[in-house]
Design a protein around this motif. Structure first.
Motif, PDB file in Angstrom:
ATOM      1  N   GLY A   1       5.704  19.394  50.272  1.00  0.00           N
ATOM      2  CA  GLY A   1       5.762  18.185  49.489  1.00  0.00           C
ATOM      3  C   GLY A   1       4.949  17.969  48.318  1.00  0.00           C
ATOM      4  O   GLY A   1       5.184  17.021  47.838  1.00  0.00           O
ATOM      5  N   LEU A   2       4.371  19.001  47.975  1.00  0.00           N
ATOM      6  CA  LEU A   2       3.527  18.836  46.697  1.00  0.00           C
ATOM      7  C   LEU A   2       4.332  18.763  45.582  1.00  0.00           C
ATOM      8  O   LEU A   2       5.386  19.511  45.355  1.00  0.00           O
ATOM      9  CB  LEU A   2       2.354  19.979  46.610  1.00  0.00           C
ATOM     10  CG  LEU A   2       1.521  19.895  47.495  1.00  0.00           C
ATOM     11  CD1 LEU A   2       0.595  21.131  47.419  1.00  0.00           C
ATOM     12  CD2 LEU A   2       0.458  18.630  47.694  1.00  0.00           C
ATOM     13  N   ALA A   3       4.046  17.718  44.557  1.00  0.00           N
ATOM     14  CA  ALA A   3       4.802  17.442  43.479  1.00  0.00           C
ATOM     15  C   ALA A   3       4.564  18.447  42.401  1.00  0.00           C
ATOM     16  O   ALA A   3       3.569  18.977  42.145  1.00  0.00           O
ATOM     17  CB  ALA A   3       4.486  16.070  42.812  1.00  0.00           C
ATOM     18  N   PRO A   4       5.473  19.107  41.753  1.00  0.00           N
ATOM     19  CA  PRO A   4       5.831  20.187  40.521  1.00  0.00           C
ATOM     20  C   PRO A   4       4.663  19.180  39.407  1.00  0.00           C
ATOM     21  O   PRO A   4       4.903  17.901  39.451  1.00  0.00           O
ATOM     22  CB  PRO A   4       7.022  20.341  40.306  1.00  0.00           C
ATOM     23  CG  PRO A   4       7.859  19.585  40.804  1.00  0.00           C
ATOM     24  CD  PRO A   4       6.957  18.629  41.928  1.00  0.00           C
ATOM     25  N   ALA A   5       4.347  19.989  38.597  1.00  0.00           N
ATOM     26  CA  ALA A   5       3.298  19.266  37.358  1.00  0.00           C
ATOM     27  C   ALA A   5       3.613  20.019  36.369  1.00  0.00           C
ATOM     28  O   ALA A   5       3.713  21.187  36.373  1.00  0.00           O
ATOM     29  CB  ALA A   5       1.988  19.081  37.946  1.00  0.00           C
ATOM     30  N   GLU A   6       3.291  19.328  35.112  1.00  0.00           N
ATOM     31  CA  GLU A   6       3.335  20.104  34.024  1.00  0.00           C
ATOM     32  C   GLU A   6       1.783  20.424  33.591  1.00  0.00           C
ATOM     33  O   GLU A   6       0.942  19.743  33.832  1.00  0.00           O
ATOM     34  CB  GLU A   6       3.739  19.356  32.537  1.00  0.00           C
ATOM     35  CG  GLU A   6       3.603  20.186  31.465  1.00  0.00           C
ATOM     36  CD  GLU A   6       4.499  19.427  30.241  1.00  0.00           C
ATOM     37  OE1 GLU A   6       4.480  19.890  28.991  1.00  0.00           O
ATOM     38  OE2 GLU A   6       5.046  18.348  30.199  1.00  0.00           O
ATOM     39  N   LEU A   7       1.570  21.677  33.050  1.00  0.00           N
ATOM     40  CA  LEU A   7       0.129  22.168  32.777  1.00  0.00           C
ATOM     41  C   LEU A   7      -0.795  21.425  31.863  1.00  0.00           C
ATOM     42  O   LEU A   7       0.139  20.697  30.891  1.00  0.00           O
ATOM     43  CB  LEU A   7       0.237  23.577  32.577  1.00  0.00           C
ATOM     44  CG  LEU A   7       0.695  24.634  33.448  1.00  0.00           C
ATOM     45  CD1 LEU A   7       0.482  26.157  33.073  1.00  0.00           C
ATOM     46  CD2 LEU A   7       0.020  24.458  34.813  1.00  0.00           C
ATOM     47  N   GLY A   8      -1.737  21.128  31.976  1.00  0.00           N
ATOM     48  CA  GLY A   8      -2.465  20.301  31.055  1.00  0.00           C
ATOM     49  C   GLY A   8      -2.569  18.811  31.125  1.00  0.00           C
ATOM     50  O   GLY A   8      -2.904  18.169  30.247  1.00  0.00           O
ATOM     51  N   THR A   9      -1.866  18.518  32.321  1.00  0.00           N
ATOM     52  CA  THR A   9      -1.769  16.989  32.471  1.00  0.00           C
ATOM     53  C   THR A   9      -2.482  16.310  33.544  1.00  0.00           C
ATOM     54  O   THR A   9      -2.947  17.374  34.612  1.00  0.00           O
ATOM     55  CB  THR A   9      -0.300  16.507  32.567  1.00  0.00           C
ATOM     56  OG1 THR A   9       0.088  17.209  33.889  1.00  0.00           O
ATOM     57  CG2 THR A   9       0.823  17.092  31.561  1.00  0.00           C
ATOM     58  N   PRO A  10      -2.684  15.196  33.837  1.00  0.00           N
ATOM     59  CA  PRO A  10      -3.068  14.715  35.230  1.00  0.00           C
ATOM     60  C   PRO A  10      -2.380  15.156  36.442  1.00  0.00           C
ATOM     61  O   PRO A  10      -3.208  15.586  37.368  1.00  0.00           O
ATOM     62  CB  PRO A  10      -3.034  13.216  34.756  1.00  0.00           C
ATOM     63  CG  PRO A  10      -3.216  12.934  33.477  1.00  0.00           C
ATOM     64  CD  PRO A  10      -2.548  14.078  33.020  1.00  0.00           C
ATOM     65  N   GLY A  11      -1.188  15.509  36.218  1.00  0.00           N
ATOM     66  CA  GLY A  11      -0.431  15.911  37.463  1.00  0.00           C
ATOM     67  C   GLY A  11      -0.881  17.253  37.779  1.00  0.00           C
ATOM     68  O   GLY A  11      -0.918  17.466  39.054  1.00  0.00           O
ATOM     69  N   ALA A  12      -1.252  18.280  36.907  1.00  0.00           N
ATOM     70  CA  ALA A  12      -1.522  19.580  37.263  1.00  0.00           C
ATOM     71  C   ALA A  12      -3.025  19.281  37.891  1.00  0.00           C
ATOM     72  O   ALA A  12      -3.259  20.042  38.698  1.00  0.00           O
ATOM     73  CB  ALA A  12      -1.586  20.368  35.983  1.00  0.00           C
ATOM     74  N   GLN A  13      -3.772  18.493  37.261  1.00  0.00           N
ATOM     75  CA  GLN A  13      -5.028  18.435  37.950  1.00  0.00           C
ATOM     76  C   GLN A  13      -5.092  17.908  39.449  1.00  0.00           C
ATOM     77  O   GLN A  13      -5.595  18.465  40.316  1.00  0.00           O
ATOM     78  CB  GLN A  13      -5.936  17.338  37.059  1.00  0.00           C
ATOM     79  CG  GLN A  13      -6.203  17.819  35.727  1.00  0.00           C
ATOM     80  CD  GLN A  13      -6.840  16.747  34.747  1.00  0.00           C
ATOM     81  OE1 GLN A  13      -6.943  15.704  35.308  1.00  0.00           O
ATOM     82  NE2 GLN A  13      -7.219  17.417  33.636  1.00  0.00           N
ATOM     83  N   GLU A  14      -4.229  16.838  39.644  1.00  0.00           N
ATOM     84  CA  GLU A  14      -3.898  16.540  41.092  1.00  0.00           C
ATOM     85  C   GLU A  14      -3.271  17.433  41.855  1.00  0.00           C
ATOM     86  O   GLU A  14      -3.762  17.618  43.083  1.00  0.00           O
ATOM     87  CB  GLU A  14      -2.895  15.054  41.123  1.00  0.00           C
ATOM     88  CG  GLU A  14      -2.804  14.611  42.563  1.00  0.00           C
ATOM     89  CD  GLU A  14      -4.047  14.461  43.465  1.00  0.00           C
ATOM     90  OE1 GLU A  14      -3.904  14.633  44.436  1.00  0.00           O
ATOM     91  OE2 GLU A  14      -4.898  13.956  42.897  1.00  0.00           O
TER      92      GLU A  14
END
Length: 127
Positions: free
Chosen positions: A22-35
């Motif tokens: 269930g880990l959310a996908p993320a855009e590189l270079g964003t806080p989502g990628a860091q999370e």
């Protein structure tokens, strides 16, 4: 999509550690990628250096990067499709293999910046 617009930059086996579902996908270079990186660190996967390198990859200015964690079995690659405003990932390879436990994979793609919407929806659906 035209040829050359989507590139699989890295495909990393994460194993079957707890905390990967269930880990959310993320855009590189964003806080989502860091999370996403922090969540993978908490899952105590064995190849953290490879994962960090994949998640800190910096695409060229004309491209955007996206990371997805997907469940599978013995796949050896992944494909990214763009449909409308959504980005979807499908794992490839590893057919006819029966797994008792799901394995997880990190797939990182780059996409031509002008070929996708400014705020694409990143699919969380397995396979």
């Amino acid at each position: 999509m035209g040829k050359g617009q989507v590139e699989l930059e890295s495909f990393t086996t994460l194993g079957s550690a707890r905390g990967l579902a269930g880990l959310a996908p993320a855009e590189l270079g964003t806080p989502g990628a860091q999370e996403l990186q922090r969540a993978l660190e908490r899952a105590k996967i064995s190849n953290l250096d490879e994962v960090r390198a994949a998640l800190t990859f910096a695409p060229s200015a004309d491209r955007r990067g996206f990371a997805f964690v997907k469940p599978g079995c013995a796949e050896d690659g992944a494909e990214l499709t763009v449909g409308g405003d959504a980005l979807n990932v499908k794992l490839t390879g590893g057919e006819n293999v029966n797994c008792a436990t799901a394995n997880y994979f990190l797939a990182v793609f780059t996409v031509d910046r002008d070929s996708i919407p400014a705020t694409p929806k990143l699919s969380k659906m397995p396979r």
